[in-house]
Design a protein around this motif. Structure first.
Motif, PDB file in Angstrom:
ATOM      1  N   ILE A  58       0.855  -1.193   0.000  1.00  0.00           N
ATOM      2  CA  ILE A  58       0.000   0.000   0.000  1.00  0.00           C
ATOM      3  C   ILE A  58       0.888   1.240   0.000  1.00  0.00           C
ATOM      4  N   PHE A  60       1.603   4.531   1.329  1.00  0.00           N
ATOM      5  CA  PHE A  60       1.289   5.351   2.491  1.00  0.00           C
ATOM      6  C   PHE A  60       1.853   6.766   2.371  1.00  0.00           C
ATOM      7  N   PHE A  63      -0.569   9.715   2.989  1.00  0.00           N
ATOM      8  CA  PHE A  63      -1.243   9.743   4.289  1.00  0.00           C
ATOM      9  C   PHE A  63      -0.377  10.480   5.309  1.00  0.00           C
ATOM     10  N   LEU A  78      -6.476   6.703   5.365  1.00  0.00           N
ATOM     11  CA  LEU A  78      -6.309   5.266   5.150  1.00  0.00           C
ATOM     12  C   LEU A  78      -6.902   4.564   6.364  1.00  0.00           C
TER      13      LEU A  78
END
Length: 145
Positions: A58, A60, A63, A78
């Motif tokens: 994923i 990230f 985020f 997320l």
């Protein structure tokens, strides 16, 4: 023989004198620990779910969590402990072990919290289970400069 006793007595007096003058009691006051300041923008540098590394699966990078004067905002949400912006509090500002997030209009949610320095960089480590208690996430965050 009398001379040996005199030498022994002199050595005993000198030993006592040295010990008496060298044994001073110092009062050591405990140092006050600096308050932990997490203000600023933090991004995930490592994420795991049930021990499985999610960082390579994923993205990230977008985020972020922004902490400022008792409040937080989430950027590019997320899976996380909370879904809305709100307030946060540390259980102890000097030695925090738990952080509590209170999203606007929601019940406060607390989670384990560590604040280590790794390779000269301060990190936050949050452990939480959003929704399903069978899934345990650990997010390691680092401050964005």
């Amino acid at each position: 023989m009398k001379k040996i006793y005199q030498i022994k007595a002199l050595l005993l007096v000198m030993t006592i004198a040295v010990l008496a003058t060298s044994c001073k009691t110092e009062k050591v006051l405990p140092q006050k620990e600096a308050l932990k300041d997490i203000t600023g923008s933090w991004q995930v540098i490592k994420a795991t779910r049930n021990g499985t590394d999610l960082t390579s699966i994923i993205d990230f990078s977008a985020f972020k969590i922004n902490f400022a004067s008792g409040g937080y905002t989430l950027v590019n949400r997320l899976p996380f402990l909370v879904t809305q912006d709100g307030a946060f509090a540390l259980d102890d500002p000097e030695y925090p072990y738990k952080i509590t997030f209170t999203a606007a209009g929601k019940t406060p949610v607390a989670t384990a919290f560590t604040y280590p320095i790794v390779n000269g960089q301060r990190q936050l480590s949050l452990t939480f289970s959003p929704g399903c208690t069978n899934n345990s996430y650990v997010y390691v965050l680092q401050k964005v400069n």
